[in-house]
Design a protein around this motif. Structure first.
Motif, PDB file in Angstrom:
ATOM      1  N   ASP A   5       0.798  -1.231   0.000  1.00 43.18           N
ATOM      2  CA  ASP A   5       0.000   0.000   0.000  1.00 43.18           C
ATOM      3  C   ASP A   5       0.830   1.280   0.000  1.00 43.18           C
ATOM      4  O   ASP A   5       0.343   2.336   0.392  1.00 43.18           O
ATOM      5  N   THR A   6       2.078   1.199  -0.449  1.00 43.28           N
ATOM      6  CA  THR A   6       2.907   2.392  -0.600  1.00 43.28           C
ATOM      7  C   THR A   6       2.582   3.036  -1.944  1.00 43.28           C
ATOM      8  O   THR A   6       2.639   2.376  -2.983  1.00 43.28           O
ATOM      9  N   GLU A   7       2.222   4.315  -1.915  1.00 40.66           N
ATOM     10  CA  GLU A   7       1.842   5.036  -3.133  1.00 40.66           C
ATOM     11  C   GLU A   7       3.024   5.817  -3.694  1.00 40.66           C
ATOM     12  O   GLU A   7       3.785   6.430  -2.954  1.00 40.66           O
ATOM     13  N   THR A   8       3.120   5.794  -5.021  1.00 41.42           N
ATOM     14  CA  THR A   8       4.089   6.615  -5.740  1.00 41.42           C
ATOM     15  C   THR A   8       3.324   7.346  -6.836  1.00 41.42           C
ATOM     16  O   THR A   8       2.712   6.707  -7.686  1.00 41.42           O
ATOM     17  N   GLU A   9       3.335   8.661  -6.786  1.00 40.44           N
ATOM     18  CA  GLU A   9       2.643   9.476  -7.796  1.00 40.44           C
ATOM     19  C   GLU A   9       3.675   9.987  -8.794  1.00 40.44           C
ATOM     20  O   GLU A   9       4.722  10.509  -8.409  1.00 40.44           O
ATOM     21  N   VAL A  10       3.374   9.831 -10.072  1.00 38.75           N
ATOM     22  CA  VAL A  10       4.311  10.165 -11.133  1.00 38.75           C
ATOM     23  C   VAL A  10       3.595  10.994 -12.203  1.00 38.75           C
ATOM     24  O   VAL A  10       2.486  10.660 -12.607  1.00 38.75           O
ATOM     25  N   GLU A  11       4.240  12.060 -12.652  1.00 36.98           N
ATOM     26  CA  GLU A  11       3.741  12.814 -13.789  1.00 36.98           C
ATOM     27  C   GLU A  11       4.175  12.098 -15.054  1.00 36.98           C
ATOM     28  O   GLU A  11       5.322  11.655 -15.175  1.00 36.98           O
ATOM     29  N   VAL A  12       3.245  11.992 -16.016  1.00 40.69           N
ATOM     30  CA  VAL A  12       3.504  11.250 -17.243  1.00 40.69           C
ATOM     31  C   VAL A  12       3.035  12.078 -18.439  1.00 40.69           C
ATOM     32  O   VAL A  12       1.899  12.550 -18.461  1.00 40.69           O
ATOM     33  N   GLU A  13       3.911  12.225 -19.418  1.00 41.43           N
ATOM     34  CA  GLU A  13       3.535  12.944 -20.631  1.00 41.43           C
ATOM     35  C   GLU A  13       2.497  12.162 -21.411  1.00 41.43           C
ATOM     36  O   GLU A  13       2.537  10.925 -21.450  1.00 41.43           O
ATOM     37  N   ASN A  14       1.583  12.866 -22.040  1.00 39.73           N
ATOM     38  CA  ASN A  14       0.629  12.219 -22.923  1.00 39.73           C
ATOM     39  C   ASN A  14       1.391  11.461 -24.006  1.00 39.73           C
ATOM     40  O   ASN A  14       2.395  11.942 -24.524  1.00 39.73           O
ATOM     41  N   GLY A  15       0.912  10.257 -24.316  1.00 34.82           N
ATOM     42  CA  GLY A  15       1.533   9.428 -25.336  1.00 34.82           C
ATOM     43  C   GLY A  15       2.542   8.435 -24.791  1.00 34.82           C
ATOM     44  O   GLY A  15       2.949   7.516 -25.497  1.00 34.82           O
ATOM     45  N   ALA A  16       2.953   8.596 -23.535  1.00 32.27           N
ATOM     46  CA  ALA A  16       3.903   7.653 -22.924  1.00 32.27           C
ATOM     47  C   ALA A  16       3.143   6.479 -22.328  1.00 32.27           C
ATOM     48  O   ALA A  16       2.030   6.636 -21.822  1.00 32.27           O
ATOM     49  N   ASN A  17       3.762   5.287 -22.379  1.00 26.88           N
ATOM     50  CA  ASN A  17       3.083   4.146 -21.752  1.00 26.88           C
ATOM     51  C   ASN A  17       3.426   4.115 -20.266  1.00 26.88           C
ATOM     52  O   ASN A  17       4.452   4.633 -19.827  1.00 26.88           O
ATOM     53  N   LEU A  18       2.532   3.526 -19.481  1.00 22.74           N
ATOM     54  CA  LEU A  18       2.654   3.596 -18.031  1.00 22.74           C
ATOM     55  C   LEU A  18       3.704   2.654 -17.465  1.00 22.74           C
ATOM     56  O   LEU A  18       4.143   2.834 -16.332  1.00 22.74           O
ATOM     57  N   MET A  19       4.164   1.669 -18.244  1.00 23.27           N
ATOM     58  CA  MET A  19       5.296   0.853 -17.821  1.00 23.27           C
ATOM     59  C   MET A  19       6.571   1.678 -17.858  1.00 23.27           C
ATOM     60  O   MET A  19       7.338   1.692 -16.903  1.00 23.27           O
ATOM     61  N   GLN A  20       6.803   2.370 -18.972  1.00 25.61           N
ATOM     62  CA  GLN A  20       8.016   3.163 -19.105  1.00 25.61           C
ATOM     63  C   GLN A  20       8.046   4.289 -18.076  1.00 25.61           C
ATOM     64  O   GLN A  20       9.093   4.598 -17.518  1.00 25.61           O
ATOM     65  N   ALA A  21       6.882   4.879 -17.799  1.00 22.91           N
ATOM     66  CA  ALA A  21       6.816   5.919 -16.773  1.00 22.91           C
ATOM     67  C   ALA A  21       7.239   5.368 -15.423  1.00 22.91           C
ATOM     68  O   ALA A  21       7.956   6.020 -14.668  1.00 22.91           O
ATOM     69  N   ALA A  22       6.808   4.138 -15.109  1.00 23.98           N
ATOM     70  CA  ALA A  22       7.207   3.508 -13.848  1.00 23.98           C
ATOM     71  C   ALA A  22       8.710   3.260 -13.813  1.00 23.98           C
ATOM     72  O   ALA A  22       9.378   3.551 -12.815  1.00 23.98           O
ATOM     73  N   LEU A  23       9.254   2.739 -14.894  1.00 27.19           N
ATOM     74  CA  LEU A  23      10.696   2.470 -14.943  1.00 27.19           C
ATOM     75  C   LEU A  23      11.499   3.761 -14.846  1.00 27.19           C
ATOM     76  O   LEU A  23      12.495   3.823 -14.123  1.00 27.19           O
ATOM     77  N   ASP A  24      11.077   4.798 -15.567  1.00 26.33           N
ATOM     78  CA  ASP A  24      11.785   6.080 -15.552  1.00 26.33           C
ATOM     79  C   ASP A  24      11.807   6.722 -14.171  1.00 26.33           C
ATOM     80  O   ASP A  24      12.698   7.505 -13.855  1.00 26.33           O
ATOM     81  N   ASN A  25      10.799   6.370 -13.347  1.00 22.96           N
ATOM     82  CA  ASN A  25      10.682   6.961 -12.020  1.00 22.96           C
ATOM     83  C   ASN A  25      10.988   5.962 -10.908  1.00 22.96           C
ATOM     84  O   ASN A  25      10.644   6.185  -9.757  1.00 22.96           O
TER      85      ASN A  25
END
Length: 106
Positions: A11-31
């Motif tokens: 239940d640990t939350e991580t909030e990430v800003e993601v550019e439109n058009g990016a996939n949510l896997m890559q956003a997770a890896l980048d962050n």
């Protein structure tokens, strides 16, 4: 910029800003979101970016492709809200989407 909220199995939350058009896997890896492996690099070939889409958001994302469904069927314990985060592309209407992470990707 739209945001995604990843919640791990503790239940640990991580909030990430993601550019439109990016996939949510890559956003997770980048962050450096723990729990997303992305072994295939987002080619929809390994299912190591498995997530559970919060019920509020399920109708907002496109239905899984046949290839994604085949990979999801191979998971140990797939749920109706199981998706591969490499196949979810950020757009404004997904701002605030909540993705829960399984305890393990294997």
């Amino acid at each position: 910029m739209p945001k995604v909220i990843y919640i791990d199995h503790n239940d640990t939350e991580t909030e990430v800003e993601v550019e439109n058009g990016a996939n949510l896997m890559q956003a997770a890896l980048d962050n450096m979101v723990s729990g997303i492996l992305g072994d295939c690099g987002g080619d929809c070939a390994c299912a190591t970016c498995h997530v559970f889409v919060d019920s509020k958001w399920q109708d907002e994302i496109d239905a899984p492709s046949e290839l994604e469904e085949d990979l999801l069927d191979g998971l140990i314990d797939p749920q109706p809200n199981s998706r591969l985060s490499c196949q979810i592309v950020m757009e404004d209407k997904l701002d605030g989407i909540v993705l829960r992470l399984p305890e393990s990707q294997y």
